[in-house]
Motif scaffolding. Structure first.
Motif, PDB file in Angstrom:
ATOM      1  N   MET A  11      -7.036   5.864   5.176  1.00 54.58           N
ATOM      2  CA  MET A  11      -6.694   6.280   3.279  1.00 54.58           C
ATOM      3  C   MET A  11      -7.072   7.581   3.569  1.00 54.58           C
ATOM      4  SD  MET A  11      -7.643   4.638   0.079  1.00 54.58           S
ATOM      5  CE  MET A  11      -7.679   5.294  -1.509  1.00 54.58           C
ATOM      6  N   SER A  57       1.558  12.014   0.788  1.00 55.70           N
ATOM      7  CA  SER A  57       1.536  10.410   1.199  1.00 55.70           C
ATOM      8  C   SER A  57      -0.759  10.068   1.503  1.00 55.70           C
ATOM      9  CB  SER A  57       1.866   9.504   1.648  1.00 55.70           C
ATOM     10  OG  SER A  57       1.412   8.745   1.500  1.00 55.70           O
ATOM     11  N   THR A  58      -1.393   9.411   0.140  1.00 56.27           N
ATOM     12  CA  THR A  58      -2.759   9.823   0.749  1.00 56.27           C
ATOM     13  C   THR A  58      -2.990   8.842   1.831  1.00 56.27           C
ATOM     14  OG1 THR A  58      -4.232   9.342  -0.400  1.00 56.27           O
ATOM     15  CG2 THR A  58      -3.170   8.068  -1.303  1.00 56.27           C
ATOM     16  N   LEU A  64       6.834   1.969   0.487  1.00 57.58           N
ATOM     17  CA  LEU A  64       7.609   2.727  -0.173  1.00 57.58           C
ATOM     18  C   LEU A  64       7.874   2.081  -1.311  1.00 57.58           C
ATOM     19  CD1 LEU A  64       9.774   0.070   2.336  1.00 57.58           C
ATOM     20  CD2 LEU A  64      10.757   2.110   1.822  1.00 57.58           C
ATOM     21  N   LYS A  85      14.983  -6.133  13.589  1.00 54.67           N
ATOM     22  CA  LYS A  85      14.871  -6.043  14.599  1.00 54.67           C
ATOM     23  C   LYS A  85      13.355  -5.879  15.607  1.00 54.67           C
ATOM     24  CE  LYS A  85      12.767  -1.777  13.788  1.00 54.67           C
ATOM     25  NZ  LYS A  85      11.663  -0.509  12.512  1.00 54.67           N
TER      26      LYS A  85
END
Lengths: 296, 585
Positions: A11, A57-58, A64, A85
């Protein structure tokens, strides 16, 4: 207290959570335990804002941002895509508030758990719709003031017991955790990560802004919630095996309530009634965990 | 129409994707309260007459840094081995842990550290300050004199200690019984001081003439001659054979001249000498009673010593005072006047009056008088003048131009007669002389005031020398200001002692050693009030990731670019080593 956990932070500083935000502390601890191979789905909640406005974004992991009711559904989809995937290494997690879990997102969560989707659902619980201005949710506790239960119209209904609702689904792993007990919290996240199937962790995250609480008391109040049995720390495996992680010495609820503005209207009689409800819930939990309650 | 291409290549994401962190938001601008690291004063260290940094000593012990802990004592007190045994530990009375469960066994840890240093022959690494030109004569090698010489050496002064008797130590050697302080402990501590540069000249009694002679070679004279003259009872029959001075009796035993005692022994008095004499007599086979004119709780003797005396079978007769001693068939017939409590003073100590003419006669074989001591020579008396005289807490300085400074220390001037107060007196004298030589008499009081531990009266040499302790806030940490959620209930260790029966058989030391693991366990109980012990709670709980670890001595700093001032770190600090202050704009 020194944690035997990686120093690495996932973060960044500069997020826009309120001073003393319990949800920010919860996120820090959870990400330390999950590590960088994590995809996070955030339905509408405080963290939709805290994580930063586009293009910021932190968080140092893929996130999402999704619609309010979709926490369970999107995670199921992302998990399926990862499986296609061939990526079984990445942990898919949903990070939702109590509104997106107890109320609006409950259907999607219930569906995903019923299908035993392979993901971890975190609910950081600040006991109301804090981000939109402190509206009551089904997680708001008995006795609390919110903007939709104002004045003498304070909430006279009990808080929904979300863990028990999920245990009724025979969920692989369900646990409660608190920001005031980081060792316990990190252990539970690490344990959840090592399991497969639907997992749920309910994190008590205090909200100084919405609770009328001095910001410096954020962790202290979370600790008191555990010590008074208002928010017991326990875990349930396969919907059957209960373990109570901490048996407090039986502090009374009064002090916890007296510190918070959202409860200041409560009379001694109300508090006595609340004490009875807390004792009743605790004894019920003790019975489920196979311990004989002291009363009854 | 199935395709074998991987899914990812076929449908590129069309959702917006963040590419910046939030580090550009300097959320520190929201702040109106500023958390800061600020160490404060622990109540124990303020209660210690010699101002030892107890919270830090416990912290270092808990970390296993025994040498550093021992050296931390030595900055403030040259006698950890002696004080770890004979100190009456007022620190433990003020321990905040008392409110939680039981006080930390600070006294036992001090002794443990001294024992460890002795066992591993640790050398202490304190550096002396640059050499000064002034020389000081110290008269008497008791605890105050030796402490004065030690602290003067630390401050860079040369001194000569003159001792009248054949060996140094004063009351430590001749007055305190062996079961409280074995001589090899004293010898070790004294030889450490000698290694540090303290010169001791034994068999050098000093007369009043010396004061005149000393002018030529010394700039100051420290009088630490102690109170070695016993006070008389002033009643008929005091000179009869079988009546002896209690202090003299203790001296004899320490010299190795051990008498055998048979029958009943009465000890008159309620101070430490009385209790020491009584317990020594019990060890020599006598049945012992202590006769005191007030009540047991009024005794000047340390409560712990009185309790042990009772355990050892010594009887305490309260509210009785001898008025006459007579000889009858080789025995002593002592007439005791009963006393009553007339009133209690502010400290709760009894004021007494005779209870009518109620008297009782008792028959004993020996009688020891221990009703107090005073200075042996009248030139030890404190000056009555006020001009050129500075009275400090534990010493008095007489400074006149063209005369060497005369310092009255130890028992001559201390607020309380105890070993640790004597040490405090020596330290205070050394600091006062240093200020006097450098800045003159006017600076003395204010300069010493800045070195108080908390509100005083204890002084800290480390603060005087400008060490890290000087940065500490003088406010004393209260129990309420601690976050006790982080401490668990744990009883104090039980201090190992000889059994009652074992004690009475010899003069062997009563208190036994404890091992390293017990010492660590006990030291871990300490709250370390006001000190940072690197627990890391502030870093752990910070919602802003604004507490950054680094390699400065604090181990971390607060990044005020992002700190929103929520104050959480200050509340979660278990030991009140942080402070939240209004932001200054």
């Amino acid at each position: 207290m020194q944690l035997d956990s990686p120093d690495r932070e996932y973060m960044c500083p500069g997020h826009v959570g309120c001073p003393g935000c319990g949800a920010a502390i919860a996120m820090r601890f959870v990400l330390k335990a999950l590590g960088e191979k994590t995809i996070m789905i955030i339905p509408a909640c405080c963290w939709s804002i805290i994580a930063g406005p586009y293009p910021q974004s932190t968080l140092k992991i893929p996130v999402l941002h999704m619609a309010f009711e979709t926490g369970g559904a999107v995670a199921s989809g992302v998990r399926a895509a990862q499986d296609v995937k061939g990526d079984s290494e990445t942990t898919v997690v949903t990070w939702a508030g109590d509104g997106g879990t107890f109320d609006i997102g409950f259907q999607a969560l219930s569906g995903a758990v019923e299908r035993n989707e392979n993901f971890i659902y975190f609910c950081y619980d600040n006991e109301a719709y804090m981000n939109t201005g402190v509206q009551r949710s089904s997680s708001t506790p008995y006795g609390a003031w919110t903007t939709t239960t104002p004045g003498q119209q304070w909430k006279r209904l009990r808080k929904k017991n979300i863990v028990e609702a999920l245990v009724a689904h025979r969920i692989t792993y369900a646990a409660t955790a608190s920001i005031a007990y980081p060792e316990d919290l990190i252990r539970k996240v690490t344990k959840a990560k090592s399991l497969t199937g639907a997992r749920f962790i309910h994190i008590f995250s205090s909200c100084p802004t919405g609770w009328g609480l001095p910001s410096e008391m954020s962790v202290k109040i979370a600790r008191m919630a555990v010590q008074t049995n208002i928010f017991p720390l326990y875990e349930v495996e396969e919907g059957l095996r209960y373990t109570i992680n901490l048996t407090p010495k039986g502090y009374l609820v009064n002090e916890y309530f007296r510190l918070q503005g959202r409860f200041k209207h409560l009379s001694e009689t109300d508090l006595t009634h609340i004490q009875e409800m807390v004792d009743e819930d605790w004894n019920l939990l003790l019975r489920k965990a196979g311990s004989v309650p002291e009363i009854f | 129409m199935a395709s074998k291409e991987p899914l990812t290549n076929r449908s590129p994401l069309v959702i917006p994707c963040s590419y910046l962190t939030t580090e550009g938001n300097k959320t520190g601008s929201w702040r109106f309260l500023r958390p800061q690291y600020e160490e404060k004063t622990s109540p124990c260290s303020a209660a210690c007459p010699s101002g030892e940094d107890i919270a830090r000593i416990q912290m270092l012990t808990a970390q296993g840094s025994f040498k550093e802990a021992w050296e931390t004592i030595l900055v403030e007190n040259p006698f950890p081995g002696v004080c770890g045994r004979v100190c009456y530990h007022p620190c433990e009375l003020q321990c905040n842990r008392r409110e939680f469960d039981e006080p930390v066994a600070i006294h036992t840890i001090e002794r443990f550290l001294a024992d460890t240093a002795s066992r591993y022959e640790l050398k202490f690494g304190l550096d002396k300050l640059a050499a000064k030109k002034q020389k000081i004569a110290v008269i008497g090698s008791g605890p105050s004199g030796l402490a004065a010489a030690y602290f003067l050496a630390l401050l860079g002064y040369e001194s000569d200690v003159f001792e009248a008797l054949a060996e140094p130590g004063g009351v430590l050697r001749w007055g305190i019984p062996l079961y409280r302080l074995p001589p090899h402990i004293l010898n070790e501590e004294v030889s450490r001081l000698q290694d540090f540069g303290v010169r001791i000249h034994c068999d050098k009694p000093v007369s009043q003439n010396f004061l005149k002679e000393a002018k030529k070679s010394y700039d100051a004279i420290f009088l630490g001659c102690g109170h070695s003259q016993s006070l008389p009872l002033s009643i008929p029959g005091e000179g009869l054979p079988g009546v002896e001075d209690g202090f003299h009796f203790l001296n004899k035993i320490r010299r190795g001249d051990i008498p055998t005692l048979e029958g009943t022994v009465a000890v008159i008095g309620g101070g430490n000498t009385a209790i020491d004499a009584a317990r020594s007599a019990a060890r020599l086979g006598a049945k012992v009673m202590v006769i005191y004119r007030r009540r047991q709780q009024d005794m000047r003797a340390f409560a712990e010593e009185v309790e042990m005396a009772l355990e050892e079978g010594i009887e305490i007769r309260e509210l009785e005072t001898p008025v006459e001693i007579a000889s009858q068939k080789g025995d002593l017939l002592v007439t005791l006047q009963k006393m009553r409590v007339a009133q209690e003073d502010l400290q709760g100590k009894a004021r007494i009056k005779p209870l009518g003419r109620k008297r009782e006669k008792i028959r004993v074989q020996h009688l020891f008088i221990a009703v107090g001591n005073t200075a042996a020579e009248d030139w030890y008396d404190l000056p009555s003048k006020t001009r050129g005289v500075t009275k400090l807490n534990n010493c008095v300085l007489e400074h006149r131009s063209r005369e060497p400074v005369l310092v009255y220390g130890g028992d001559l001037a201390a607020s309380i007669k105890s070993v640790v107060h004597a040490v405090a007196s020596g330290k205070e004298a050394a600091m006062a002389l240093d200020v006097l030589f450098k800045e003159g008499p006017k600076a003395m009081e204010s300069r010493l005031k800045s070195c108080l531990v908390g509100e005083g009266p204890s002084l800290s040499m480390e603060i005087y020398l400008g060490g890290p302790r000087a940065k500490r806030n003088h406010s004393i940490v209260s129990y309420e200001s601690l976050n006790t959620d982080y401490f668990r209930f744990a009883p104090a260790i039980s201090r190992p002692r000889l059994l009652r029966e074992e004690r009475l058989q010899s003069f062997a030391e009563i208190n036994l050693k404890i091992g390293g693991s017990l010492a660590i366990r006990e030291a871990e109980r300490c709250f370390n009030c006001g000190l940072c012990n690197q627990c890391d709670n502030c870093q752990l709980f910070c919602p802003e990731i604004a507490v950054i670890r680094d390699d400065n001595p604090q181990g971390r700093h607060i990044n005020y670019d992002y700190c929103k001032g929520c104050g959480l770190c200050v509340v979660e600090c278990p030991r009140n080593a942080m402070v939240l202050e209004e932001e200054r704009l």
